[in-house]
Design a protein around this motif. Structure first.
Motif, PDB file in Angstrom:
ATOM      1  N   SER A 113      38.548 -36.096  62.254  1.00  0.00           N
ATOM      2  CA  SER A 113      38.719 -37.544  62.068  1.00  0.00           C
ATOM      3  C   SER A 113      39.903 -38.064  62.869  1.00  0.00           C
ATOM      4  N   LEU A 114      40.974 -37.283  62.909  1.00  0.00           N
ATOM      5  CA  LEU A 114      42.123 -37.659  63.733  1.00  0.00           C
ATOM      6  C   LEU A 114      41.696 -37.741  65.199  1.00  0.00           C
ATOM      7  N   GLY A 115      40.849 -36.809  65.610  1.00  0.00           N
ATOM      8  CA  GLY A 115      40.305 -36.861  66.965  1.00  0.00           C
ATOM      9  C   GLY A 115      39.536 -38.152  67.210  1.00  0.00           C
ATOM     10  N   GLY A 116      38.823 -38.640  66.175  1.00  0.00           N
ATOM     11  CA  GLY A 116      38.105 -39.906  66.297  1.00  0.00           C
ATOM     12  C   GLY A 116      39.042 -41.083  66.468  1.00  0.00           C
ATOM     13  N   ILE A 117      40.175 -41.035  65.777  1.00  0.00           N
ATOM     14  CA  ILE A 117      41.180 -42.105  65.914  1.00  0.00           C
ATOM     15  C   ILE A 117      41.756 -42.113  67.338  1.00  0.00           C
ATOM     16  N   LEU A 118      42.044 -40.924  67.864  1.00  0.00           N
ATOM     17  CA  LEU A 118      42.559 -40.835  69.234  1.00  0.00           C
ATOM     18  C   LEU A 118      41.490 -41.261  70.236  1.00  0.00           C
ATOM     19  N   TYR A 119      40.234 -40.962  69.910  1.00  0.00           N
ATOM     20  CA  TYR A 119      39.113 -41.342  70.785  1.00  0.00           C
ATOM     21  C   TYR A 119      39.046 -42.857  70.942  1.00  0.00           C
ATOM     22  N   ILE A 120      39.082 -43.585  69.826  1.00  0.00           N
ATOM     23  CA  ILE A 120      38.948 -45.043  69.903  1.00  0.00           C
ATOM     24  C   ILE A 120      40.193 -45.676  70.529  1.00  0.00           C
ATOM     25  N   SER A 121      41.330 -45.016  70.416  1.00  0.00           N
ATOM     26  CA  SER A 121      42.542 -45.552  71.044  1.00  0.00           C
ATOM     27  C   SER A 121      42.480 -45.410  72.567  1.00  0.00           C
ATOM     28  N   ARG A 122      41.784 -44.376  73.041  1.00  0.00           N
ATOM     29  CA  ARG A 122      41.683 -44.146  74.491  1.00  0.00           C
ATOM     30  C   ARG A 122      40.539 -44.920  75.130  1.00  0.00           C
ATOM     31  N   LEU A 123      39.418 -45.006  74.422  1.00  0.00           N
ATOM     32  CA  LEU A 123      38.205 -45.568  75.035  1.00  0.00           C
ATOM     33  C   LEU A 123      37.836 -46.956  74.513  1.00  0.00           C
ATOM     34  N   PHE A 124      38.620 -47.478  73.582  1.00  0.00           N
ATOM     35  CA  PHE A 124      38.488 -48.867  73.115  1.00  0.00           C
ATOM     36  C   PHE A 124      37.169 -49.180  72.409  1.00  0.00           C
ATOM     37  N   HIS A 125      36.475 -48.190  71.889  1.00  0.00           N
ATOM     38  CA  HIS A 125      35.260 -48.477  71.135  1.00  0.00           C
ATOM     39  C   HIS A 125      34.950 -47.349  70.156  1.00  0.00           C
ATOM     40  N   GLY A 126      34.295 -47.743  69.069  1.00  0.00           N
ATOM     41  CA  GLY A 126      33.736 -46.752  68.169  1.00  0.00           C
ATOM     42  C   GLY A 126      32.282 -46.563  68.549  1.00  0.00           C
ATOM     43  N   TYR A 127      31.841 -45.305  68.567  1.00  0.00           N
ATOM     44  CA  TYR A 127      30.475 -45.044  69.057  1.00  0.00           C
ATOM     45  C   TYR A 127      29.852 -43.919  68.248  1.00  0.00           C
ATOM     46  N   SER A 128      28.661 -44.190  67.748  1.00  0.00           N
ATOM     47  CA  SER A 128      27.982 -43.212  66.894  1.00  0.00           C
ATOM     48  C   SER A 128      27.549 -41.960  67.651  1.00  0.00           C
ATOM     49  N   MET A 129      27.474 -42.038  68.974  1.00  0.00           N
ATOM     50  CA  MET A 129      27.077 -40.873  69.779  1.00  0.00           C
ATOM     51  C   MET A 129      28.280 -40.183  70.419  1.00  0.00           C
ATOM     52  N   ALA A 130      29.479 -40.587  70.025  1.00  0.00           N
ATOM     53  CA  ALA A 130      30.686 -39.941  70.553  1.00  0.00           C
ATOM     54  C   ALA A 130      30.768 -38.500  70.047  1.00  0.00           C
ATOM     55  N   GLY A 131      31.406 -37.663  70.816  1.00  0.00           N
ATOM     56  CA  GLY A 131      31.680 -36.298  70.357  1.00  0.00           C
ATOM     57  C   GLY A 131      30.541 -35.318  70.490  1.00  0.00           C
ATOM     58  N   ILE A 132      29.416 -35.729  71.091  1.00  0.00           N
ATOM     59  CA  ILE A 132      28.304 -34.784  71.260  1.00  0.00           C
ATOM     60  C   ILE A 132      28.748 -33.665  72.207  1.00  0.00           C
ATOM     61  N   GLY A 133      28.600 -32.437  71.775  1.00  0.00           N
ATOM     62  CA  GLY A 133      29.016 -31.277  72.569  1.00  0.00           C
ATOM     63  C   GLY A 133      30.458 -30.873  72.329  1.00  0.00           C
ATOM     64  N   LYS A 134      31.243 -31.728  71.653  1.00  0.00           N
ATOM     65  CA  LYS A 134      32.653 -31.401  71.424  1.00  0.00           C
ATOM     66  C   LYS A 134      32.815 -30.226  70.459  1.00  0.00           C
ATOM     67  N   GLU A 135      31.834 -30.037  69.566  1.00  0.00           N
ATOM     68  CA  GLU A 135      31.923 -28.879  68.665  1.00  0.00           C
ATOM     69  C   GLU A 135      31.883 -27.578  69.458  1.00  0.00           C
ATOM     70  N   LEU A 136      31.061 -27.547  70.511  1.00  0.00           N
ATOM     71  CA  LEU A 136      30.985 -26.340  71.340  1.00  0.00           C
ATOM     72  C   LEU A 136      32.251 -26.178  72.186  1.00  0.00           C
ATOM     73  N   ASP A 137      32.771 -27.294  72.683  1.00  0.00           N
ATOM     74  CA  ASP A 137      34.025 -27.230  73.458  1.00  0.00           C
ATOM     75  C   ASP A 137      35.181 -26.731  72.589  1.00  0.00           C
ATOM     76  N   SER A 138      35.198 -27.167  71.323  1.00  0.00           N
ATOM     77  CA  SER A 138      36.283 -26.732  70.433  1.00  0.00           C
ATOM     78  C   SER A 138      36.186 -25.235  70.154  1.00  0.00           C
ATOM     79  N   ILE A 139      34.956 -24.756  69.977  1.00  0.00           N
ATOM     80  CA  ILE A 139      34.762 -23.313  69.765  1.00  0.00           C
ATOM     81  C   ILE A 139      35.184 -22.548  71.015  1.00  0.00           C
ATOM     82  N   ALA A 140      34.818 -23.077  72.188  1.00  0.00           N
ATOM     83  CA  ALA A 140      35.191 -22.428  73.453  1.00  0.00           C
ATOM     84  C   ALA A 140      36.708 -22.333  73.586  1.00  0.00           C
ATOM     85  N   ALA A 141      37.423 -23.407  73.257  1.00  0.00           N
ATOM     86  CA  ALA A 141      38.889 -23.400  73.355  1.00  0.00           C
ATOM     87  C   ALA A 141      39.494 -22.359  72.423  1.00  0.00           C
TER      88      ALA A 141
END
Length: 320
Positions: free
Chosen positions: A230-258
């Motif tokens: 959720s904190l990541g979502g707050i940082l997301y909207i601060s950077r990209l200026f919008h809330g989006y229901s399709m945001a973060g697709i694939g980020k779960e795999l990127d987080s596992i990779a990291a």
């Protein structure tokens, strides 16, 4: 009977080679990071520009928050596939409530994320649903809620842009936020009783006999993963200026990779938050370099996959 001088020399040479191999494997993550920086500086003169380096820290903030929570879950021998959806829902909540008190909005977003994370923990620990299946289901549930809120339409707002635009000295606040949280969680893992317990709950039978409340701790770990997503979502909207229901697709795999690049074992019980921070930076450098070189988005995914395979292989060799 004395060994022949040639055999002794061969044995000493073999020991020396093994020692060198072990040293390389132990330093593998640092060597990869250092090598990547050197290669990037040669391929793109703009890479080592101060503004670009600070930009990498800022760009890595969203993934950094997700990876911090994912590290805690994987240390417990779990996995959380719902972090990308939680990020999207958090950004939607912030966008929909942009006219309200900002502290209240953040508390609601973080609370909702933590709540859904706790539900995932209950499914895993109480109902004994495998983590992959439980969080895969929650991923769809949370994404569906985010979609229903505006039927898939993004909501633009610049209410939270001050977070992305704020610098402390020359360092972007976004970079300070995620790295500071990572360092705090590193301290929790290595200096607190809860942190020590987290390294043992992958083996529930052993942990239970030593008096650890495995159920409470595992549910708490998933709740924290939801909180950081959720904190990541707050940082997301601060950077990209919008809330989006399709945001973060694939980020779960990127987080596992990291997390895997950072040396945390998918089987739980072994890992490091510092390693995860480095893993996030490695992926951030890769993405930044490929953008500077105008590499195709499709090829970028292939390169990231190959890097993850290489580093995980080195980590396996380190433990064998």
């Amino acid at each position: 009977m004395k060994e022949a001088p040639i055999k002794i020399a061969e044995r000493e040479k073999l020991v020396s080679l093994r020692g060198f191999k072990e040293l390389v494997l132990r330093l593998s993550l640092g060597l990869i990071l250092g090598g990547l920086v050197i290669i990037a500086s040669f391929l793109s003169p703009a890479f080592l520009n101060t503004k670009n380096v600070l930009n990498i820290l800022s760009q890595s903030s969203i993934l950094g928050c997700l990876a911090i929570g994912q590290t805690l879950v994987i240390l417990s021998a779990g996995i959380d596939l719902s972090v990308g959806s939680t990020l999207a829902l958090s950004s939607m909540i912030c966008a929909l409530l942009a006219d309200y008190n900002i502290v209240l909005v953040f508390l609601i977003a973080l609370g909702v994320g933590s709540g859904f994370g706790a539900v995932s923990g209950v499914f895993v620990q109480k109902l004994r649903i495998p983590p992959f299946i439980a969080t895969l289901g929650m991923m769809s549930v949370i994404r569906g809620i985010a979609l229903v809120l505006t039927w898939g339409a993004p909501i633009e707002t610049r209410r939270y842009v001050f977070i992305a635009e704020k610098n402390i000295g020359v360092v972007p606040l976004l970079g300070i936020i995620w790295i500071s949280i990572g360092l705090v969680m590193h301290f929790v893992l290595i200096q607190t009783r809860v942190g020590h317990h987290l390294f043992t709950i992958y083996d529930e039978e052993k942990s239970s006999t030593s008096g650890v409340d495995v159920t409470k701790l595992k549910i708490g770990v998933y709740a924290l993963s939801g909180f950081f997503a959720s904190l990541g979502g707050i940082l997301y909207i601060s950077r990209l200026f919008h809330g989006y229901s399709m945001a973060g697709i694939g980020k779960e795999l990127d987080s596992i990779a990291a997390v895997l690049i950072g040396g945390t074992s998918l089987f739980g019980g072994k890992g490091s938050m510092i390693g995860t921070i480095i893993g996030v930076i490695v992926l951030g450098i890769l993405e930044n370099l490929m953008n500077l070189l105008n590499v195709s988005m499709y090829l970028q995914s292939t390169v990231r996959g190959l890097v993850v395979l290489l580093v995980v292989y080195l980590n396996i060799q380190k433990t064998t």
